[in-house]
Write a protein that holds these residues in place. Structure first.
Motif, PDB file in Angstrom:
ATOM      1  N   PHE A 254       0.833  -1.198   0.000  1.00 26.70           N
ATOM      2  CA  PHE A 254       0.000   0.000   0.000  1.00 26.70           C
ATOM      3  C   PHE A 254       0.869   1.250   0.000  1.00 26.70           C
ATOM      4  N   THR A 255       1.954   1.232   0.768  1.00 29.91           N
ATOM      5  CA  THR A 255       2.846   2.382   0.832  1.00 29.91           C
ATOM      6  C   THR A 255       3.492   2.637  -0.532  1.00 29.91           C
ATOM      7  N   GLY A 256       3.916   1.566  -1.199  1.00 32.85           N
ATOM      8  CA  GLY A 256       4.473   1.707  -2.541  1.00 32.85           C
ATOM      9  C   GLY A 256       3.455   2.245  -3.526  1.00 32.85           C
TER      10      GLY A 256
ATOM     11  N   HIS B 246      -6.263   9.238   1.647  1.00 33.03           N
ATOM     12  CA  HIS B 246      -5.321   9.479   2.741  1.00 33.03           C
ATOM     13  C   HIS B 246      -4.556   8.195   3.050  1.00 33.03           C
ATOM     14  N   TRP B 247      -3.236   8.302   3.171  1.00 37.17           N
ATOM     15  CA  TRP B 247      -2.374   7.169   3.485  1.00 37.17           C
ATOM     16  C   TRP B 247      -1.753   7.382   4.853  1.00 37.17           C
ATOM     17  N   LYS B 248      -1.607   6.300   5.593  1.00 31.23           N
ATOM     18  CA  LYS B 248      -0.951   6.354   6.882  1.00 31.23           C
ATOM     19  C   LYS B 248       0.475   6.844   6.686  1.00 31.23           C
ATOM     20  N   PRO B 249       0.999   7.734   7.448  1.00 30.51           N
ATOM     21  CA  PRO B 249       0.517   8.305   8.695  1.00 30.51           C
ATOM     22  C   PRO B 249      -0.220   9.630   8.516  1.00 30.51           C
ATOM     23  N   ASN B 250      -0.628   9.968   7.305  1.00 27.59           N
ATOM     24  CA  ASN B 250      -1.228  11.273   7.016  1.00 27.59           C
ATOM     25  C   ASN B 250      -2.749  11.238   6.949  1.00 27.59           C
TER      26      ASN B 250
ATOM     27  N   PRO C 202      -6.061  12.312   8.600  1.00 24.36           N
ATOM     28  CA  PRO C 202      -6.489  13.246   9.640  1.00 24.36           C
ATOM     29  C   PRO C 202      -7.201  12.514  10.783  1.00 24.36           C
ATOM     30  N   ASP C 203      -6.930  12.931  12.015  1.00 24.10           N
ATOM     31  CA  ASP C 203      -7.476  12.261  13.199  1.00 24.10           C
ATOM     32  C   ASP C 203      -8.994  12.181  13.191  1.00 24.10           C
ATOM     33  N   ASP C 204      -9.672  13.267  12.788  1.00 20.72           N
ATOM     34  CA  ASP C 204     -11.134  13.250  12.789  1.00 20.72           C
ATOM     35  C   ASP C 204     -11.680  12.233  11.782  1.00 20.72           C
ATOM     36  N   LYS C 205     -11.047  12.132  10.627  1.00 22.50           N
ATOM     37  CA  LYS C 205     -11.481  11.154   9.624  1.00 22.50           C
ATOM     38  C   LYS C 205     -11.187   9.733  10.091  1.00 22.50           C
ATOM     39  N   LEU C 206     -10.059   9.547  10.749  1.00 23.62           N
ATOM     40  CA  LEU C 206      -9.693   8.232  11.271  1.00 23.62           C
ATOM     41  C   LEU C 206     -10.722   7.763  12.302  1.00 23.62           C
ATOM     42  N   ARG C 207     -11.086   8.646  13.223  1.00 26.94           N
ATOM     43  CA  ARG C 207     -12.102   8.305  14.246  1.00 26.94           C
ATOM     44  C   ARG C 207     -13.453   8.004  13.603  1.00 26.94           C
ATOM     45  N   ASN C 208     -13.877   8.836  12.654  1.00 27.17           N
ATOM     46  CA  ASN C 208     -15.165   8.610  11.986  1.00 27.17           C
ATOM     47  C   ASN C 208     -15.179   7.271  11.266  1.00 27.17           C
TER      48      ASN C 208
END
Length: 91
Positions: free
Chosen positions: A12-14, A30-34, A36-42
């Motif tokens: 996935f990173t590649g 959005h790819w980890k680590p970028n 956004p916290d609010d989107k990650l929680r949702n």
């Protein structure tokens, strides 16, 4: 994370690097680590993703508010998604 999950995350990173190189940033991808916290929680709440699961990539399909209430999450052990017409599902 076991070795097959590590390989999946590396793939996935590649893929993310290739997409960014060709198309630049895409505001709904959005790819980890970028992620956004609010989107990650949702995504964790709406797509029924356990907190122990690592989200590697998040595709936000929300139409108006760009808050990832609907979308697709590629996780360390599979995929989870939610839209307005079906229940959350993880495979």
């Amino acid at each position: 994370m076991n070795s097959s999950n590590s390989n999946l995350a590396a793939s996935f990173t590649g893929l993310a690097s290739s997409i960014k190189a060709k198309h630049g940033e895409i505001n709904k991808l959005h790819w980890k680590p970028n992620i956004p916290d609010d989107k990650l929680r949702n995504a964790q709440v709406n797509y029924c993703i356990p907190l122990s699961e690592e989200i590697v990539c998040l595709i936000d399909t929300t139409l108006l508010f760009n808050n990832a209430d609907t979308g697709i999450a590629l996780c360390s052990s599979g995929m989870a998604y939610f839209n307005n017409w079906i229940f959350a599902k993880q495979s």
